[in-house]
Enzyme design. Sequence first.
Site, PDB file in Angstrom:
ATOM      1  N   CYS A   2       0.869  -0.866  -0.225  1.00  0.00           N
ATOM      2  CA  CYS A   2       0.052  -0.177  -0.213  1.00  0.00           C
ATOM      3  C   CYS A   2       0.714   1.197   0.014  1.00  0.00           C
ATOM      4  O   CYS A   2       1.863   1.204   0.453  1.00  0.00           O
ATOM      5  CB  CYS A   2      -1.474  -0.246   1.240  1.00  0.00           C
ATOM      6  SG  CYS A   2      -1.867  -1.502   1.218  1.00  0.00           S
ATOM      7  N   ARG A  27       3.366  -0.240  -6.861  1.00  0.00           N
ATOM      8  CA  ARG A  27       4.006  -0.513  -5.417  1.00  0.00           C
ATOM      9  C   ARG A  27       2.229  -1.834  -5.547  1.00  0.00           C
ATOM     10  O   ARG A  27       2.691  -3.386  -4.845  1.00  0.00           O
ATOM     11  CB  ARG A  27       4.050  -0.153  -4.649  1.00  0.00           C
ATOM     12  CG  ARG A  27       4.586   1.258  -4.331  1.00  0.00           C
ATOM     13  CD  ARG A  27       4.240   2.112  -3.075  1.00  0.00           C
ATOM     14  NE  ARG A  27       4.105   1.293  -1.868  1.00  0.00           N
ATOM     15  CZ  ARG A  27       5.555   1.502  -0.893  1.00  0.00           C
ATOM     16  NH1 ARG A  27       6.780   1.610  -0.607  1.00  0.00           N
ATOM     17  NH2 ARG A  27       5.970   0.355   0.757  1.00  0.00           N
ATOM     18  N   TRP A  76      -4.023  -2.150  -0.720  1.00  0.00           N
ATOM     19  CA  TRP A  76      -3.709  -3.646  -1.961  1.00  0.00           C
ATOM     20  C   TRP A  76      -4.641  -4.177  -0.318  1.00  0.00           C
ATOM     21  O   TRP A  76      -4.060  -5.120   0.784  1.00  0.00           O
ATOM     22  CB  TRP A  76      -2.671  -3.878  -1.860  1.00  0.00           C
ATOM     23  CG  TRP A  76      -2.580  -5.002  -2.530  1.00  0.00           C
ATOM     24  CD1 TRP A  76      -2.031  -5.384  -3.716  1.00  0.00           C
ATOM     25  CD2 TRP A  76      -1.779  -6.290  -2.198  1.00  0.00           C
ATOM     26  NE1 TRP A  76      -1.943  -7.015  -3.823  1.00  0.00           N
ATOM     27  CE2 TRP A  76      -1.737  -7.161  -2.837  1.00  0.00           C
ATOM     28  CE3 TRP A  76      -1.574  -6.957  -0.869  1.00  0.00           C
ATOM     29  CZ2 TRP A  76      -0.944  -8.658  -3.351  1.00  0.00           C
ATOM     30  CZ3 TRP A  76      -1.680  -8.755  -0.585  1.00  0.00           C
ATOM     31  CH2 TRP A  76      -1.189  -9.159  -1.636  1.00  0.00           C
ATOM     32  N   ASN A 100      -0.762   1.914   6.180  1.00  0.00           N
ATOM     33  CA  ASN A 100      -0.678   0.721   5.909  1.00  0.00           C
ATOM     34  C   ASN A 100       0.476  -1.071   6.987  1.00  0.00           C
ATOM     35  O   ASN A 100       0.617  -0.515   7.788  1.00  0.00           O
ATOM     36  CB  ASN A 100       1.512   0.816   5.241  1.00  0.00           C
ATOM     37  CG  ASN A 100       1.216   1.399   3.716  1.00  0.00           C
ATOM     38  OD1 ASN A 100      -0.161   1.437   3.289  1.00  0.00           O
ATOM     39  ND2 ASN A 100       2.211   1.705   3.388  1.00  0.00           N
ATOM     40  N   GLY A 101       0.389  -1.793   6.556  1.00  0.00           N
ATOM     41  CA  GLY A 101       0.925  -2.902   7.033  1.00  0.00           C
ATOM     42  C   GLY A 101      -0.663  -3.633   7.703  1.00  0.00           C
ATOM     43  O   GLY A 101      -1.613  -3.326   7.389  1.00  0.00           O
ATOM     44  N   GLU A 490      14.467 -18.634 -12.203  1.00  0.00           N
ATOM     45  CA  GLU A 490      13.569 -17.113 -12.344  1.00  0.00           C
ATOM     46  C   GLU A 490      12.595 -16.904 -12.918  1.00  0.00           C
ATOM     47  O   GLU A 490      11.795 -16.221 -13.697  1.00  0.00           O
ATOM     48  CB  GLU A 490      14.968 -16.589 -12.574  1.00  0.00           C
ATOM     49  CG  GLU A 490      14.860 -14.900 -12.263  1.00  0.00           C
ATOM     50  CD  GLU A 490      14.067 -14.059 -11.667  1.00  0.00           C
ATOM     51  OE1 GLU A 490      13.928 -13.357 -11.656  1.00  0.00           O
ATOM     52  OE2 GLU A 490      13.717 -14.979 -10.156  1.00  0.00           O
ATOM     53  N   LYS A 494       9.405 -15.310 -13.478  1.00  0.00           N
ATOM     54  CA  LYS A 494       9.639 -13.955 -14.311  1.00  0.00           C
ATOM     55  C   LYS A 494       7.312 -15.158 -15.244  1.00  0.00           C
ATOM     56  O   LYS A 494       6.365 -13.709 -15.601  1.00  0.00           O
ATOM     57  CB  LYS A 494       9.959 -14.103 -15.965  1.00  0.00           C
ATOM     58  CG  LYS A 494      11.148 -12.800 -14.648  1.00  0.00           C
ATOM     59  CD  LYS A 494      11.000 -11.564 -13.942  1.00  0.00           C
ATOM     60  CE  LYS A 494      11.535 -11.196 -13.350  1.00  0.00           C
ATOM     61  NZ  LYS A 494      11.177 -11.204 -12.089  1.00  0.00           N
ATOM     62  N   GLU A 497       4.597 -14.799 -12.599  1.00  0.00           N
ATOM     63  CA  GLU A 497       3.679 -13.291 -12.538  1.00  0.00           C
ATOM     64  C   GLU A 497       3.284 -11.866 -13.565  1.00  0.00           C
ATOM     65  O   GLU A 497       2.347 -11.661 -13.249  1.00  0.00           O
ATOM     66  CB  GLU A 497       5.596 -12.595 -12.086  1.00  0.00           C
ATOM     67  CG  GLU A 497       6.360 -13.079 -11.143  1.00  0.00           C
ATOM     68  CD  GLU A 497       6.875 -12.570 -10.370  1.00  0.00           C
ATOM     69  OE1 GLU A 497       7.683 -11.319  -9.774  1.00  0.00           O
ATOM     70  OE2 GLU A 497       7.803 -12.025 -11.102  1.00  0.00           O
ATOM     71  N   HIS A 513      12.344 -37.263 -11.156  1.00  0.00           N
ATOM     72  CA  HIS A 513      12.248 -37.467 -10.018  1.00  0.00           C
ATOM     73  C   HIS A 513      10.772 -37.379  -9.501  1.00  0.00           C
ATOM     74  O   HIS A 513      10.145 -37.111  -8.581  1.00  0.00           O
ATOM     75  CB  HIS A 513      13.090 -37.596  -8.775  1.00  0.00           C
ATOM     76  CG  HIS A 513      14.796 -38.006  -8.421  1.00  0.00           C
ATOM     77  ND1 HIS A 513      14.153 -39.549  -8.783  1.00  0.00           N
ATOM     78  CD2 HIS A 513      15.289 -37.493  -9.677  1.00  0.00           C
ATOM     79  CE1 HIS A 513      15.868 -39.436  -8.628  1.00  0.00           C
ATOM     80  NE2 HIS A 513      15.946 -38.845  -8.643  1.00  0.00           N
ATOM     81  N   LYS A 612       5.067  -4.387  -5.573  1.00  0.00           N
ATOM     82  CA  LYS A 612       6.601  -4.276  -5.560  1.00  0.00           C
ATOM     83  C   LYS A 612       7.597  -4.120  -4.450  1.00  0.00           C
ATOM     84  O   LYS A 612       8.017  -5.102  -3.975  1.00  0.00           O
ATOM     85  CB  LYS A 612       6.832  -2.293  -6.680  1.00  0.00           C
ATOM     86  CG  LYS A 612       8.540  -3.144  -6.756  1.00  0.00           C
ATOM     87  CD  LYS A 612       8.803  -4.277  -7.589  1.00  0.00           C
ATOM     88  CE  LYS A 612       9.920  -2.876  -8.491  1.00  0.00           C
ATOM     89  NZ  LYS A 612      10.971  -4.332  -9.446  1.00  0.00           N
TER      90      LYS A 612
END
Length: 617
Positions: A2, A27, A76, A100-101, A490, A494, A497, A513, A612
């Site tokens: 947020c 963000r 958020w 925020n939080g 990674e 990506k 995401e 496996h 972010k």
Amino acid sequence: MCGIVGAVAERNIANILLEGLKRLEYRGYDSAGLTIIRDGQLHRERQVGKVQALVDAVASSPDTFNGHIGIAHTRWATHGEPAQRNAHPHVSGKIAVVHNGIVENYAELKEELLAKGYEFTSQTDTEVVAHLIHDAYKQSSDLMEAVRTITPLLHGAFALGIVHVDSPDELIAVRLGSPLVIGVGIGENFIASDQLALLPVTNRFMYLEEGDIAKITRDDIQVYADGIEVNRKINEIDAKQYNADKGEFKHYMLKEIYEQPDAVARTLDMALESTETAHSYQLRDDFLQRHETQLSNIRHVQVIACGTSYHAGLVAKYWFENLIRIPCSVEVASEFRYRNPVVVDNSLVICISQSGETADTLSALREIQKHSPTGLVSLALCNVPTSSLVRETDIFLPTLAGPEIGVASTKAFTTQLAALMLLVLKTGVTQSCIDDERLYTLLENLHKLPNQLHASLNLDASIKAMSESFEDKKSCLFLGRGLQFPIALEGALKLKEISYIHAEGYAAGELKHGPLALVDKDMPIVVLAPKDSMFDKLKANMQEVHARHGELFVFASEESKMVAEDRLHVVYIPDVCETLAPIVYSVPVQLLSYHVAVMRGTDVDQPRNLAKSVTVE
């Protein structure tokens, strides 16, 4: 996650608040709102969706929102669905709050407030804070004192911005576990969760410390810690360094992918210099010079990070152990902090975070510091020199990526890798555990990296053509071995995401496996295949996939001489030394993910449900 913006000024602050929210959109958020005090009343507007919806709503009533003090927020969702009633600011009587939080004990506090007759109109934990302040204000009629009274009742991590109609020139700010800065102006002052929000109005900032409560007016800033007034230094920053726009690019993410050669070059320049001796390059004498004694005593490395930064740590593990024979452990911060871990004496604890405000990483660091193992040295690998993580560690190793707006990290990742390699080499030299030939070979190859990254960007058209095969896929595997395994992780991160395709990264030797059961003609398999010490084994793994009619999309070094055939597509990556190959091979997987996301029509820079800067658990 947020975003908070607040202002108290002689001028109308509505546009300052709205512009601040726009600059915090990176963000991640799902709703936005603001409250301005005017003519002895709180005037509030809240909208679900983009900040532009809030801008349009405020523009329809310009006189109503013409005021000199106010707070604004992008939310958020944590407690309660994305909805107007859950958007901030939240109000109790004449008090408005942005937050925020998370308040972990909000349910118990809510029960107590309900018993006192308070009514709740939202599903949020934030409304609890507003009502608590309102209740405490009845006893003191002093906003600062009311906030001080209720803050110890709140369990969790949070930042607060608070205004009251009866104190129309007073803005209260609280920082406990979630970042908050004060922007210092002339005849006006501001608060924000990120200094980026305030750069249009000031470049002078005061960074609140853990537990600080501040009273801010137009002409004065008072900061209190444990009830005692304290001084916090005012820092002046170069606003040009934080300027970020898309320029000629369609998305921030693509722009930031293309900025990687320059970003990596800047990061390397802080440690490399040319010489007139037989060896072309050497480490600069001043690179981490004042920390040489600390580095010389290190016997173990513990990396703590989340997401993309965790993958950078996995690459560093190979480097620490293979190049200078120092054991290295890498853990996800959100798990590390809760399992009562053992950190051995003489450990270097490396905390990797793009923002320096990642809640789990900060909490894990603080937990380690409580136990203070003998010889403990903490290091922040971070892109924001003014962040909490930098202030709370012994050593700061910057990644000079510049501002990164896209939620999916690109240049922050490659600069993290470059900086980690510099750290490994510095530690090796300090401890005399790396031989000169290997050192100078790596320094020479580091110098070549920016040009090799440029060459990999020249493959964009080929990768875009390859990405067309992914547009309608539901799932994907990324495979790598050795140093390329973290890049497979990674690459999968990506893709999931920003394109919302389910993707997993695997060490190629693990195929039999379990993951091999997923392989069929509809499953694309992305393979990272430099011609390195693991190449022959990787080819055998590829044969396992090919034999089961899987379709292979291979990023291979030119030296490998791999040949495309039916259901085997090859893009040739410029040859690079095996040790540094993860940095170069990061670029094609970023480009692949980007082009797939664009073709699928997703929000590339602000993917759904993500943020972010992750400042809550």
